[in-house]
Design a protein around this motif. Structure first.
Motif, PDB file in Angstrom:
ATOM      1  N   TYR A 253      15.004  -9.295  -4.362  1.00  0.00           N
ATOM      2  CA  TYR A 253      13.858  -8.429  -4.043  1.00  0.00           C
ATOM      3  C   TYR A 253      13.047  -9.055  -2.909  1.00  0.00           C
ATOM      4  O   TYR A 253      12.491 -10.137  -3.048  1.00  0.00           O
ATOM      5  CB  TYR A 253      13.018  -8.263  -5.309  1.00  0.00           C
ATOM      6  CG  TYR A 253      11.685  -7.571  -5.122  1.00  0.00           C
ATOM      7  CD1 TYR A 253      11.605  -6.279  -4.622  1.00  0.00           C
ATOM      8  CD2 TYR A 253      10.501  -8.219  -5.488  1.00  0.00           C
ATOM      9  CE1 TYR A 253      10.385  -5.642  -4.481  1.00  0.00           C
ATOM     10  CE2 TYR A 253       9.275  -7.590  -5.355  1.00  0.00           C
ATOM     11  CZ  TYR A 253       9.228  -6.309  -4.844  1.00  0.00           C
ATOM     12  OH  TYR A 253       8.017  -5.687  -4.699  1.00  0.00           O
ATOM     13  N   PRO A 255      10.093  -7.718  -0.689  1.00  0.00           N
ATOM     14  CA  PRO A 255       9.152  -6.644  -0.344  1.00  0.00           C
ATOM     15  C   PRO A 255       8.522  -6.842   1.025  1.00  0.00           C
ATOM     16  O   PRO A 255       8.356  -7.974   1.496  1.00  0.00           O
ATOM     17  CB  PRO A 255       8.106  -6.736  -1.457  1.00  0.00           C
ATOM     18  CG  PRO A 255       8.116  -8.176  -1.856  1.00  0.00           C
ATOM     19  CD  PRO A 255       9.542  -8.640  -1.703  1.00  0.00           C
ATOM     20  N   VAL A 294       7.419  -2.319  -0.427  1.00  0.00           N
ATOM     21  CA  VAL A 294       8.661  -2.270  -1.197  1.00  0.00           C
ATOM     22  C   VAL A 294       9.751  -3.056  -0.472  1.00  0.00           C
ATOM     23  O   VAL A 294       9.584  -3.477   0.675  1.00  0.00           O
ATOM     24  CB  VAL A 294       9.150  -0.816  -1.379  1.00  0.00           C
ATOM     25  CG1 VAL A 294       8.211  -0.020  -2.272  1.00  0.00           C
ATOM     26  CG2 VAL A 294       9.328  -0.126  -0.027  1.00  0.00           C
ATOM     27  N   ASN A 382      10.848  -2.795  -7.883  1.00  0.00           N
ATOM     28  CA  ASN A 382       9.714  -2.668  -6.967  1.00  0.00           C
ATOM     29  C   ASN A 382       8.420  -2.352  -7.714  1.00  0.00           C
ATOM     30  O   ASN A 382       7.467  -1.831  -7.123  1.00  0.00           O
ATOM     31  CB  ASN A 382      10.011  -1.583  -5.927  1.00  0.00           C
ATOM     32  CG  ASN A 382      10.954  -2.055  -4.834  1.00  0.00           C
ATOM     33  OD1 ASN A 382      10.523  -2.630  -3.833  1.00  0.00           O
ATOM     34  ND2 ASN A 382      12.249  -1.838  -5.034  1.00  0.00           N
TER      35      ASN A 382
END
Length: 409
Positions: A253, A255, A294, A382
């Motif tokens: 992840y 973002p 995101v 997210n």
């Protein structure tokens, strides 16, 4: 009264306590037996397994008082006891300035005597005490002090056993999930990947062996079938690989502040030809200034999957609308179609975290439901959630809700 200082390792101690997941748990016989034995050996009316978090001393088990009761930490003798590596004894609280005028000790319990053996982890963190109390001053014999220490050690042994059992249960659940996902993965490969390849191989053989007997329209029809089947199979393969990496934790992840209109534009470029062939119009209704925090690749994948599904289940002449707006402290991103709608069973499977069964599209398009599974997982990564609203023959709306974070200028 003097309030106890915090242990020097208090953050680490609280973290260790949390790992046992013991606070506010139900009654357990093994701990009840130990407090009863402590009271009997030391000949006192009250014994308690007391665990201290940042605000209170909570009674996991107790003999002579109510189990599950708690005392404000600043009034608890145990808050002083956890500062000591060995058994902490107060023979008469009225003669100890730390406890004079303590409202808890002078209340219903009327505590005059206290002895607490530390509940110490293997890393040296003291979670609380096995303590004994009396309403009159007294002394303990050396063998009673040693027995209290041994019983405290047994309390910790049970806590460790309880923690290990939970870890094993969690591991078993994870293994079951991995095996289930493995079976699901191979089932999809065996069925959904093999089927289109049979078609590709069959029509390729026709082109190779019968091309002289085919007119131009026949060749174009076969070429179109091969192209659409190869495209659908490639998308399925991409979904399979993304899903497998997501399940294995390989997708990281990352973002960033993303302009939603740019993501929509990417989706249009990828799916524009598909929508045009079905005569389905895709509309963009996003403020070019609106951003969302995101992972760009995950959100692009989510919107591609949802938009592809919207086109798939919308008849010729229909419409798909992509929109985004800020609602309170969230960014709402919607994919709405004028298609045939989703069956209630499929919606329930989605929210029950099961792989939704796939239905054929309005032109007979096939799928596995794996795309929706990925969408939910990626949105959750997210820190978002998805809502689905659908009516038969009126269409479906997927709304993604992501916490709003002001962009860093």
């Amino acid at each position: 009264m003097i309030e106890a200082e915090l242990p020097s390792n208090e953050p680490e101690r609280l973290y260790a306590l949390n790992q046992y997941q013991i606070m506010d748990t139900e009654d357990e016989e093994c701990f009840n037996d130990l407090v009863q034995l402590a009271a009997s050996i030391c000949n006192v009316p009250i014994s308690i397994i007391s665990l201290l978090d940042d605000k209170r001393s909570w009674f996991k088990s107790a003999h002579g008082v109510e189990r599950g009761a708690e005392v404000d930490r600043k009034f608890s003798i145990c808050s002083h006891a956890i500062l000591q590596p060995e058994v902490f004894i107060v023979e008469d609280t009225n003669l100890d300035e730390r406890f004079v005028d303590n409202p808890t000790l002078n209340g219903d319990l009327n505590v005059r005597f206290y002895a607490g053996a530390p509940l110490k982890t293997s890393d040296g963190h003291i979670l609380g005490t096995l303590c004994i109390l009396d309403s009159k001053p007294r002394k303990l014999e050396p063998n009673q002090i040693e027995a209290l220490r041994i019983l405290a050690h047994q309390v910790m042994a049970h806590l460790e056993l309880r923690k290990s059992h939970r870890v094993v249960e969690d591991s078993n659940e994870r293994l079951k999930e991995i095996n289930s996902n493995k079976d699901k993965f191979f089932s999809i490969i065996a069925h959904d990947l093999r089927a289109p390849f049979h078609g590709i191989l069959g029509f390729s053989e026709v082109l190779e062996t019968e091309i002289e007997d085919l007119d131009e329209k026949g060749i174009r029809d076969i070429a179109g079938y091969l192209r659409s089947t190869a495209h659908a199979t490639f998308r399925l393969l991409e979904n399979l690989l993304q899903w497998a990496m997501s399940e294995g934790g390989a997708i990281i992840y990352r973002p960033q502040d993303v302009q939603i209109e740019q993501v929509f534009q990417t989706v249009f470029e990828v799916l524009g030809a598909m929508a045009q062939r079905k005569n389905v119009a895709i509309h963009n209704d996003a403020d070019p200034r609106l951003t969302v925090h995101v992972d760009l690749n995950m959100m692009t994948s989510v919107l591609q999957n949802l938009t592809s599904n919207a086109v798939k289940f919308t008849r010729s002449g229909g419409h798909v609308y992509l929109s985004a707006q800020k609602v309170d402290d969230e960014i709402h991103i919607s994919v709405r179609d004028t298609g045939i709608g989703m069956p209630e069973e499929q919606i329930q499977e989605f929210f029950m975290r099961q792989q939704p069964k796939s239905n054929k599209g309005t032109d007979g398009e096939k799928g596995t439901g794996l795309g929706l599974l990925l969408c939910r997982q990626f949105v959750e990564k997210n820190n978002g959630r998805i809502e689905i609203n659908s009516k038969p023959n009126e269409g479906t709306t997927f709304t993604i809700m992501i916490p709003y974070k002001p962009p860093i200028c």
